[in-house]
Every structure is written in C-alpha cells, then in structure tokens.
Write an enzyme that holds these catalytic residues in place. Structure first.
Site, PDB file in Angstrom:
ATOM      1  N   GLU A 165       0.824  -1.202   0.000  1.00 20.95           N
ATOM      2  CA  GLU A 165       0.000   0.000   0.000  1.00 20.95           C
ATOM      3  C   GLU A 165       0.866   1.263   0.000  1.00 20.95           C
ATOM      4  O   GLU A 165       0.601   2.219  -0.738  1.00 20.95           O
ATOM      5  CB  GLU A 165      -0.916   0.010   1.236  1.00 20.95           C
ATOM      6  CG  GLU A 165      -1.818  -1.204   1.357  1.00 20.95           C
ATOM      7  CD  GLU A 165      -1.211  -2.312   2.202  1.00 20.95           C
ATOM      8  OE1 GLU A 165      -1.941  -2.887   3.023  1.00 20.95           O
ATOM      9  OE2 GLU A 165      -0.002  -2.593   2.033  1.00 20.95           O
ATOM     10  N   ASP A 198      25.361 -42.106   3.938  1.00 15.48           N
ATOM     11  CA  ASP A 198      24.952 -42.109   2.531  1.00 15.48           C
ATOM     12  C   ASP A 198      25.551 -40.985   1.698  1.00 15.48           C
ATOM     13  O   ASP A 198      25.488 -41.031   0.470  1.00 15.48           O
ATOM     14  CB  ASP A 198      23.426 -42.036   2.435  1.00 15.48           C
ATOM     15  CG  ASP A 198      22.728 -43.239   3.041  1.00 15.48           C
ATOM     16  OD1 ASP A 198      23.399 -44.281   3.210  1.00 15.48           O
ATOM     17  OD2 ASP A 198      21.522 -43.142   3.346  1.00 15.48           O
TER      18      ASP A 198
END
Length: 341
Positions: free
Chosen positions: A55, A203
C-alpha cells in the site's frame, strides 16, 4: 457496497503484482489505487522484509493529495502495527483514501486489525474480494502463521515389510526410478530439506532436487543437517547450491530459526531416528511413504521409536491419497486431530 467491475480487475492486477515479491518471512502482497471513477492511479507490491509494504509502495508513486477520495485494492488486510515500517492502515487514512477493498484478513495477531482501524476512521471497508485466489497465493505463508512454524513433511522409503535398508545397511535403491523422480519433484517444492548426521555420514546425500537427466531443478531446497557431528570437508552437501545449515538435535529451535529465515515448507528425509523425532514431538504435518514391493526382513526399520507403547497409543493417520509410481506406491497421510480418532 458490492465490489465493482473495476475493483475486480484491480484485485486481479494486485494479485499479479504480489507474485513479483519474494516468498519469505513476509507475505507477498500487491496493491492498486483507483480513482473515484475507477481509473488506476498507482500500483505497488512488497519487495521483501524491511521494504515498504504494498500500500505504501503504491501511495509513494502519487503526489500528496492525489489519493484523496480514492479506493485502495489490496490482496491482504492492511497491517496495523509498527515494525520496520509503519501501519499501512494509518498511511491509507492519512492519504485520504475513502474506500479499501482487501481479499483476506491478516491472521497475525501482531499486525491484524487494519480493517477495524480503517472503519473507525470512517473509511468504507470491504473484505473477501477474490479471497480464494489470494489464499492460493499465500497458502504456505498462511500455514506458517497458523502453525507458528514451517509446515513439516516427513518422508521415507520402505520395503513392504517396513524396512529402510537391508541387514548390511545398504538402502539404494529400495524404490524405482519413477518414485525417485517424484521425490526430486517434491524436493523442488520444498524450502528446506532435513537429514540427520547419521544419514549424511552413511549415505553422503547431495540433497539437491534433480531432473531425470541429472540437471538441477530451478528451485533448490536449503540443506539442513541435524546433529552435532562434524560434516566432512568432502561431503556432497558442501557442493549444494545453498550453504547448508546445521543444528543440534533440538527440533523446536531449529524450526523457529528456519521460520525466521523465511522457510515455509520443510521436507524431512531421514534417517529413521530423525523422522521418528519429528513424529514423537508432534511436528509432522504430512507423511510421504514410498512403499516398494520387496521384503527385506531384519531390524533396519524405516521409523524408530515414536513413543507408542500400547495399541491404544497408536498415532492414527488419515490417508489422503495412494498413488502407483511404477512398481511402487506412494501413500500420503496426515495426522488425525486429537479427539477425532
């Protein structure tokens, strides 16, 4: 007063403007200022934390007095608090705006109340114009406001008998290529991806979102490592497009920090202990379980202890969908609210 055709058009434009802003701690908001005859006087949008709200951005493009008697069209209720910027509701009042139309109310207790403040100052206020479209735009931000933290999806892949790995610890690949492609697509939709140090050291995952040809998706989740063990200099996560974040095992402070960084959606990928910790602390909002038609046996369970000791304590879930991905299944489930089970 019912919204005019010009106001409908202006709200659609405001939504387009809002999408130009970054998605983060603050909502994406757009604003259009209309003259009493329905002509566009100015436009604005929020460009990120610390910058003028939509605004004020729009009003700044006008000369003093040009907004007197005008209508402000805003995708979110004008704010009503002093933060890094002043209240937008006051800015609209001071500019002489006579009518404000906004799509949805601000759910934040700190910043809400702008509509009420505008009405008290004699401004005509209407709420709800294109509310569904604005909800869609702000869906993840609104979820963060409701939860008080990022939305958490816990994902794992398992065999039909609930194992995440074979007895020797090998786990690549339980599921097939179609399921793995789906995982990467969902990674690209997340803001952060979480693993524990155990999974990272075992991993060495890259934690990137990749296409079938190995190229990176345009959006990459920020990698997050839980645990205090050091991440090796050679770890694949150090080559991620985003620097990784590391937190000790306390989940609530980690999520709070991620929220402050503008993270809306968190994807927890492992391992079994980290997944269980989110479940145990009631921090899992959604489950993605990829099930491969294979049997592994052994004790490498896909999920560790979640605090259930008797069947009456079972954490009941609502299955939202079941999808066949190649030979595998994807089950999407959400927790059943307490008292509904």
């Amino acid at each position: 007063m019912t919204a005019t055709l010009a106001e409908h058009d202006a709200m659609r434009r405001a939504l387009d403007l809002a999408r130009r802003g970054p998605r983060g701690v603050n909502p994406q908001v757009g604003a259009v200022i209309l003259s009493p005859s329905g002509d566009v006087l100015a436009e604005g949008w929020h460009r990120g934390a610390g910058t003028p709200h939509a605004e004020v951005d729009a009003l700044s493009r006008l000369e003093p007095g040009d907004a007197r008697g005008a209508t402000a069209i805003v995708t979110l209720e004008p704010c009503n608090h002093h933060g890094r910027t002043g209240p937008c509701a006051v800015a609209l009042i001071d500019a002489g705006v006579s009518r404000v139309v906004y799509a949805i109310a601000d759910p934040n207790d700190v910043s809400s109340g702008g509509g009420q403040r505008l009405r008290a100052a004699g401004v005509d206020v209407e709420q709800g114009l294109l509310a569904d479209e604005s909800h869609d735009l702000l869906d993840s931000w609104l979820t963060v406001q409701r939860l008080g933290r990022p939305h958490v999806t816990v994902k794992w892949a398992q065999s039909l008998d609930g194992r995440a790995a074979a007895s020797d610890g090998t786990s690549q690949w339980i599921t097939g290529p179609v399921a793995r492609a789906d995982v990467h697509r969902r990674r690209a939709q997340a803001d952060a991806i979480v693993v524990g140090t155990g999974t990272l050291l075992a991993d060495d995952p890259a934690l990137t979102a990749r296409a079938g040809d190995g190229s990176l998706h345009a959006n990459q989740p920020v990698p997050v490592v839980l645990g205090e063990r050091a991440v090796p200099d050679s770890a694949a996560v150090r080559r991620h497009p985003h620097p990784f974040l590391q937190y000790p095992g306390d989940l609530a402070p980690a999520l709070a920090d991620l929220r402050q960084r503008g993270v809306h959606r968190v994807l927890v990928e492992g391992g079994p202990a980290v997944a269980a910790s989110f479940v145990r602390e009631s921090l899992a909002d959604e489950y993605l379980v990829y099930v491969a038609p294979a049997l592994l046996g052994g004790d490498k369970l896909a999920l560790r202890d979640v605090g259930v000791t008797t069947i009456d304590e079972a954490l009941r879930l609502s299955v939202e969908s079941v999808e066949k991905l190649g030979d595998d299944l994807l089950i999407v489930a959400t927790p059943v609210p307490e008292g509904d089970s």
